[in-house]
Design a protein around this motif. Structure first.
Motif, PDB file in Angstrom:
ATOM      1  N   GLY A  63     -14.384  25.327 -39.003  1.00  0.00           N
ATOM      2  CA  GLY A  63     -15.749  25.487 -38.498  1.00  0.00           C
ATOM      3  C   GLY A  63     -16.684  26.120 -39.499  1.00  0.00           C
ATOM      4  O   GLY A  63     -17.890  26.216 -39.261  1.00  0.00           O
ATOM      5  N   SER A  64     -16.163  26.557 -40.637  1.00  0.00           N
ATOM      6  CA  SER A  64     -16.995  27.174 -41.659  1.00  0.00           C
ATOM      7  C   SER A  64     -17.811  26.114 -42.382  1.00  0.00           C
ATOM      8  O   SER A  64     -17.478  24.931 -42.358  1.00  0.00           O
ATOM      9  N   GLY A  65     -18.878  26.557 -43.064  1.00  0.00           N
ATOM     10  CA  GLY A  65     -19.683  25.611 -43.818  1.00  0.00           C
ATOM     11  C   GLY A  65     -21.138  26.030 -43.899  1.00  0.00           C
ATOM     12  O   GLY A  65     -21.497  27.161 -43.566  1.00  0.00           O
ATOM     13  N   PHE A  66     -21.992  25.095 -44.313  1.00  0.00           N
ATOM     14  CA  PHE A  66     -23.386  25.422 -44.577  1.00  0.00           C
ATOM     15  C   PHE A  66     -24.237  24.163 -44.439  1.00  0.00           C
ATOM     16  O   PHE A  66     -23.741  23.040 -44.371  1.00  0.00           O
ATOM     17  N   THR A  67     -25.560  24.366 -44.450  1.00  0.00           N
ATOM     18  CA  THR A  67     -26.538  23.295 -44.275  1.00  0.00           C
ATOM     19  C   THR A  67     -27.568  23.372 -45.396  1.00  0.00           C
ATOM     20  O   THR A  67     -27.904  24.465 -45.865  1.00  0.00           O
ATOM     21  N   SER A  88     -14.050  31.604 -43.684  1.00  0.00           N
ATOM     22  CA  SER A  88     -14.484  32.121 -42.381  1.00  0.00           C
ATOM     23  C   SER A  88     -15.943  32.539 -42.409  1.00  0.00           C
ATOM     24  O   SER A  88     -16.323  33.543 -41.810  1.00  0.00           O
ATOM     25  N   SER A  89     -16.770  31.768 -43.098  1.00  0.00           N
ATOM     26  CA  SER A  89     -18.203  32.082 -43.064  1.00  0.00           C
ATOM     27  C   SER A  89     -18.984  30.800 -42.812  1.00  0.00           C
ATOM     28  O   SER A  89     -18.582  29.722 -43.238  1.00  0.00           O
ATOM     29  N   GLY A  90     -20.083  30.940 -42.078  1.00  0.00           N
ATOM     30  CA  GLY A  90     -20.880  29.761 -41.789  1.00  0.00           C
ATOM     31  C   GLY A  90     -21.645  29.875 -40.493  1.00  0.00           C
ATOM     32  O   GLY A  90     -22.179  30.930 -40.149  1.00  0.00           O
ATOM     33  N   VAL A 103     -13.364  36.834 -25.629  1.00  0.00           N
ATOM     34  CA  VAL A 103     -14.228  36.102 -26.545  1.00  0.00           C
ATOM     35  C   VAL A 103     -13.387  35.140 -27.384  1.00  0.00           C
ATOM     36  O   VAL A 103     -12.308  35.502 -27.863  1.00  0.00           O
ATOM     37  N   TRP A 104     -13.884  33.933 -27.542  1.00  0.00           N
ATOM     38  CA  TRP A 104     -13.295  32.989 -28.486  1.00  0.00           C
ATOM     39  C   TRP A 104     -14.420  32.177 -29.115  1.00  0.00           C
ATOM     40  O   TRP A 104     -15.578  32.313 -28.745  1.00  0.00           O
ATOM     41  N   SER A 105     -14.081  31.364 -30.070  1.00  0.00           N
ATOM     42  CA  SER A 105     -15.078  30.508 -30.711  1.00  0.00           C
ATOM     43  C   SER A 105     -14.667  29.062 -30.532  1.00  0.00           C
ATOM     44  O   SER A 105     -13.485  28.742 -30.358  1.00  0.00           O
ATOM     45  N   LEU A 106     -15.655  28.164 -30.590  1.00  0.00           N
ATOM     46  CA  LEU A 106     -15.371  26.746 -30.355  1.00  0.00           C
ATOM     47  C   LEU A 106     -14.812  26.036 -31.591  1.00  0.00           C
ATOM     48  O   LEU A 106     -14.501  24.845 -31.526  1.00  0.00           O
ATOM     49  N   SER A 107     -14.717  26.756 -32.685  1.00  0.00           N
ATOM     50  CA  SER A 107     -13.930  26.338 -33.840  1.00  0.00           C
ATOM     51  C   SER A 107     -13.006  27.515 -34.165  1.00  0.00           C
ATOM     52  O   SER A 107     -13.255  28.637 -33.713  1.00  0.00           O
ATOM     53  N   PRO A 110     -14.943  32.024 -36.299  1.00  0.00           N
ATOM     54  CA  PRO A 110     -14.414  33.212 -36.973  1.00  0.00           C
ATOM     55  C   PRO A 110     -13.424  34.023 -36.147  1.00  0.00           C
ATOM     56  O   PRO A 110     -12.849  34.983 -36.640  1.00  0.00           O
ATOM     57  N   VAL A 111     -13.206  33.640 -34.869  1.00  0.00           N
ATOM     58  CA  VAL A 111     -12.407  34.484 -33.978  1.00  0.00           C
ATOM     59  C   VAL A 111     -10.913  34.249 -34.173  1.00  0.00           C
ATOM     60  O   VAL A 111     -10.097  35.157 -34.051  1.00  0.00           O
ATOM     61  N   TRP A 112     -10.538  33.008 -34.471  1.00  0.00           N
ATOM     62  CA  TRP A 112      -9.136  32.613 -34.611  1.00  0.00           C
ATOM     63  C   TRP A 112      -8.330  32.923 -33.341  1.00  0.00           C
ATOM     64  O   TRP A 112      -7.273  33.537 -33.373  1.00  0.00           O
ATOM     65  N   ALA A 113      -8.863  32.461 -32.223  1.00  0.00           N
ATOM     66  CA  ALA A 113      -8.148  32.586 -30.947  1.00  0.00           C
ATOM     67  C   ALA A 113      -6.927  31.679 -30.952  1.00  0.00           C
ATOM     68  O   ALA A 113      -6.871  30.678 -31.673  1.00  0.00           O
ATOM     69  N   LYS A 114      -5.967  31.987 -30.131  1.00  0.00           N
ATOM     70  CA  LYS A 114      -4.766  31.155 -30.004  1.00  0.00           C
ATOM     71  C   LYS A 114      -5.027  30.097 -28.933  1.00  0.00           C
ATOM     72  O   LYS A 114      -4.815  30.313 -27.742  1.00  0.00           O
ATOM     73  N   TYR A 115      -5.518  28.948 -29.393  1.00  0.00           N
ATOM     74  CA  TYR A 115      -5.897  27.878 -28.477  1.00  0.00           C
ATOM     75  C   TYR A 115      -4.674  27.306 -27.762  1.00  0.00           C
ATOM     76  O   TYR A 115      -3.572  27.243 -28.312  1.00  0.00           O
ATOM     77  N   ASP A 116      -4.918  26.831 -26.549  1.00  0.00           N
ATOM     78  CA  ASP A 116      -3.902  26.034 -25.866  1.00  0.00           C
ATOM     79  C   ASP A 116      -3.851  24.628 -26.449  1.00  0.00           C
ATOM     80  O   ASP A 116      -2.810  23.965 -26.413  1.00  0.00           O
TER      81      ASP A 116
END
Length: 823
Positions: A63-67, A88-90, A103-107, A110-116
């Protein structure tokens, strides 16, 4: 040919293939138009470069990146740190469960949740993160509008839990609005101004100082020429413009303090650490789905950016925009397709190589390893050949653009930056000649000699001149830089920039450049002769030149150059690469290191410099000294000590990039040379070695769906490791070599030559290809009945042709069936 395991992935997830080429981190979708990553911890970031002709974004599987807009170095909208170890920046989207506080993130970042469940779908023009966490399934798709300067985020949430949920979504980014990468972040932030438009739910940003100097106003004394804004389709109940207020003192993006706060104290203006954070509430009943979206818009004024937001902040508009992006790429690439026995090669050749060349190299001029933003005179000219079979007018436009960055004496910028128009005047002789090279291929493809009448100004002369005059002046300057032995001077390097000191005193010679020039002299002798007979248009006729006499002169120069190369450039078993200013040899058996160079052998074959016996010898030397499991090395053995007489190539660690690694741009030419000598086994070996989808990802590291700039050579402890992906000329060249040399369908002056050289284990292949207004469906079958070295037998529309050259079509719009038998 393939060395990877073929699997049948679980079909329950969006985009999964029935049968695909897979590794432990992901797989191609069934149609090859997506690469689906299932483990976010790939060996290095696996990214997508998404762009329209003006705006673009880079996004990795984390999910990191830039525009950016218009220039990925001088006009970067969002800040990003180039750290491929952490990545982990963007720009990020957070979700907070308002009841539990989780809290989690959709990529992943930066949170690095343990997705199902997690999948990142990199597609042509978009990337989608599909995640499931705590009963909430989410799809987050990032893409650029097909033509407007706006980046859109489409979000779909699905409550798959057994209860109603109250979620807080928070979009976050840090503003750059200027040059990147910038080592002066703390200085740069002093000039950024933000404001929150509550009615639109948008954070606007502008920069009062652009680090691009102005001739009129001086350094650090102009505004960044754009206004940016981030907005959401949902009502925004909290907004923040200061980084410390969002993450907390000494906090981080993994767990920002603001996400646990009910009330935010917004800070906008000119005295903060400029970010944009927008928080909205989404309530979902059990089983309910909800769509929402975000727009990151960039305009030339505040009002222009407002208009972009007002036109885009609607989820139905965003859905239609995404459909348009997908269909635009599908339609753009549809006319020219191949089918070979290797599925992954089909996916690369049909979609990913051209997408990489167009989105990454021509439009974005950007990769994760390099934010360039500039046009390289030779670089994007070569890349533009990817347009020839699908949208040749775009190649024509690129030729004109580069002609406008030539000086009246025939010299050119090595590179220049759009927006600033600042560039570096080249001391490399080969830069001057790529205009002639690409113009030649445009004419062979289209048959349009009259395009040489197109006019362009020189940098230092406002009087427009036809393209043929631009090319003529380039040749004239090159002819002024020929040594007493009849070989071209190398200057500050030729195609290999790293040979940066070989000829600084204008005495060092380039054998490769001689090979290159030989081919161009033959082509332009033919072009001049055709102009002499067909006249090519009013502007061409107006040039003060005797075209027939020029054709004769070029043929004479070609013969003399071939003789000089074979007299002074042959080392006994292969061709030298160059001579230094002091006359010493480079690429000789006499050298301790760098004894043999790839390009000096392959182009001797491709441009008919080498007599048959020497062609066989030098390619045998390539086999012996340069061919590896990772591809054809650029040189061997690698330099192991810096040598200031040669240049910065010697300062790379042994085995890295040009210094004894596989430089994939040049490695594609080795495949073409092997095809020309009918070495089916070597063609297959090199094609397999270059195919990123067939690599062991833990050894290779790089993305399996695009080409790298380089792969480590045997002198590196990481032999076989790929790097510098996306921003490489190898993508357009590999596409061309597969089509024109392996499948062997090459445009010539008066026909389409069909001369396949299939790898030994291929029995058949096919291609659909447009050419001069018609479509050709070409089916190739291997036949042992033909003698080794015999030309292919060709039948068109049921009639056997006398040769293996298909004549130009009499009428446009027709479709032709072509059957080919080859050895």
């Amino acid at each position: 040919m393939s060395t990877v395991v073929r699997t049948t992935p679980d079909s329950s997830e969006r985009g999964r293939a029935a049968i695909g080429v897979a590794n432990r981190y992901g797989y191609f979708s069934a149609d090859g138009a997506e690469y689906c990553i299932t483990d976010p911890k790939t060996p290095r970031p696996w990214v997508n470069i998404i762009a329209n002709p003006r705006m673009g974004l880079a996004v990795s599987q984390t999910g990191s990146g830039f525009t950016w807009i218009d220039n990925s170095q001088l006009a970067v909208i969002t800040r990003w740190q180039q750290d491929l170890a952490q990545d982990s920046s963007g720009k990020f989207l957070y979700v907070r469960d308002a009841d539990s506080g989780e809290v989690w993130s959709l990529s992943p970042a930066p949170v690095w949740a343990k997705y199902d469940r997690y999948t990142c779908h990199h597609g042509l023009g978009y990337s989608t993160f599909v995640t499931e966490f705590g009963g909430i399934r989410a799809e987050w798709t990032l893409f650029c509008h097909v033509s407007e300067t706006v980046e859109l985020w489409r979000v779909e949430l699905h409550n798959r839990s057994d209860r109603s949920r109250r979620l807080e979504l928070c979009a976050y980014l840090e503003w750059c609005c200027g040059v990147a990468p910038s080592p002066r972040r703390e200085f740069h932030k002093l000039f950024i101004e933000t404001e929150f438009d509550a009615r639109r739910g948008a954070v606007f940003a502008r920069n009062h100082m652009w680090e691009v100097p102005s001739e009129r106003d001086g350094h650090w004394n102009t505004d960044f020429p754009y206004v940016s804004a981030l907005a959401c389709t949902e009502p925004v109940f909290s907004a923040q413009g200061d980084k410390v207020a969002f993450v907390g003192r000494y906090g981080d993006l993994k767990s920002p303090e603001a996400l646990q706060q009910d009330l935010w104290q917004p800070a906008f203006g000119r005295h903060e650490d400029a970010v944009a954070a927008l928080r909205s509430v989404v309530e979902l009943r059990r089983g309910e789905r909800r769509r929402l979206g975000y727009a990151l818009a960039v305009g030339e004024s505040h009002e222009g950016t407002e208009r972009l937001l007002d036109g885009m902040l609607d989820v139905d508009v965003m859905d239609r925009a995404l459909d348009e992006v997908r269909s635009s790429w599908r339609e753009r690439l549809a006319a020219h397709r191949v089918e070979t026995p290797e599925p992954s090669l089909n996916f690369l050749t049909n979609d990913w190589l051209r997408y990489q060349a167009i989105s990454g190299r021509i439009w974005g001029r950007c990769g994760y390893y390099q934010q360039s933003g500039a046009y390289g005179f030779r670089d994007q000219l070569q890349d533009s050949q990817v347009w020839l079979t699908i949208e040749p007018e775009r190649c024509r436009e690129q030729i004109r653009l580069h002609a406008e960055h030539q000086f009246a004496d025939g010299s050119v910028y090595h590179w220049w930056h759009p927006l600033s128009e600042q560039g570096h005047i080249t001391r490399m002789t080969d830069d001057l000649l790529w205009l002639a090279f690409v113009a030649t291929n445009y004419i062979k493809e289209t048959g349009d000699l009259g395009f040489l009448s197109d006019v362009a100004r020189f940098i230092d002369d406002e009087q427009p001149q036809p393209l043929v005059e631009h090319v003529r002046r380039a040749f004239t300057r090159v002819f002024e830089r020929i040594s007493p032995r009849g070989l071209p001077y190398i200057g500050a390097g030729d195609w290999n920039d790293g040979l940066s000191a070989v000829g600084l005193q204008e005495r060092g010679e380039s054998i490769w450049l001689g090979h290159f020039l030989v081919g161009l002299l033959a082509d332009w002798a033919e072009i001049y002769r055709r102009i002499a007979t067909k006249r090519g248009g009013t502007a061409v006729s107006a040039v003060n030149c005797d075209w027939e006499e020029s054709a004769v002169e070029f043929e004479r120069r070609r013969e003399k150059l071939i003789a000089a190369i074979n007299e002074h450039g042959w080392d006994g078993k292969w061709y030298l690469r160059a001579t230094l200013d002091d006359g010493s040899k480079l690429g000789s058996a006499e050298n301790r290191v760098a004894r043999i160079f790839l390009n000096a052998q392959t182009w001797a074959v491709l441009n008919d410099v080498a007599p048959a016996e020497r062609a066989a010898q030098c390619m045998a030397a390539v086999r012996k000294h340069l061919v590896s499991d990772a591809g054809a090395l650029l040189l061997a053995p690698a330099f192991d000590q810096p040598d200031p007489k040669i240049g910065y190539i010697t300062r790379y660690a042994p085995g890295l990039r040009e210094n004894g690694g596989v430089y994939t741009h040049a490695a594609t030419w080795a495949i073409a040379a092997a095809c020309k000598l009918r070495d089916h086994e070597l063609v297959g070996r090199l094609l397999t070695a270059m195919n990123p989808a067939l690599k062991d990802p833990d050894k290779y590291w790089a993305e399996p769906y695009v080409t790298p700039g380089n792969v480590d050579g045997p002198s590196s402890p990481h032999h076989g490791r790929g790097g510098w992906t996306w921003y490489t000329g190898s993508a357009a060249w590999l596409h061309r070599v597969v089509n024109e040399w392996v499948l062997g369908v090459r445009p010539e002056w008066d026909g389409l030559r069909i001369d396949p050289c299939l790898p030994s284990d291929w029995k058949r292949a096919s291609m659909t290809r447009p050419w001069r207004g018609c479509t050709y469906d070409i089916r190739i079958e291997r036949s042992n009945e033909l003698a080794e070295g015999a030309p292919a037998e060709v039948m068109m529309d049921g009639t056997k042709l006398a040769t293996n050259v298909v004549a130009p079509p009499a009428e446009a719009g027709e479709r032709h069936d072509v059957q080919v038998r080859c050895r």
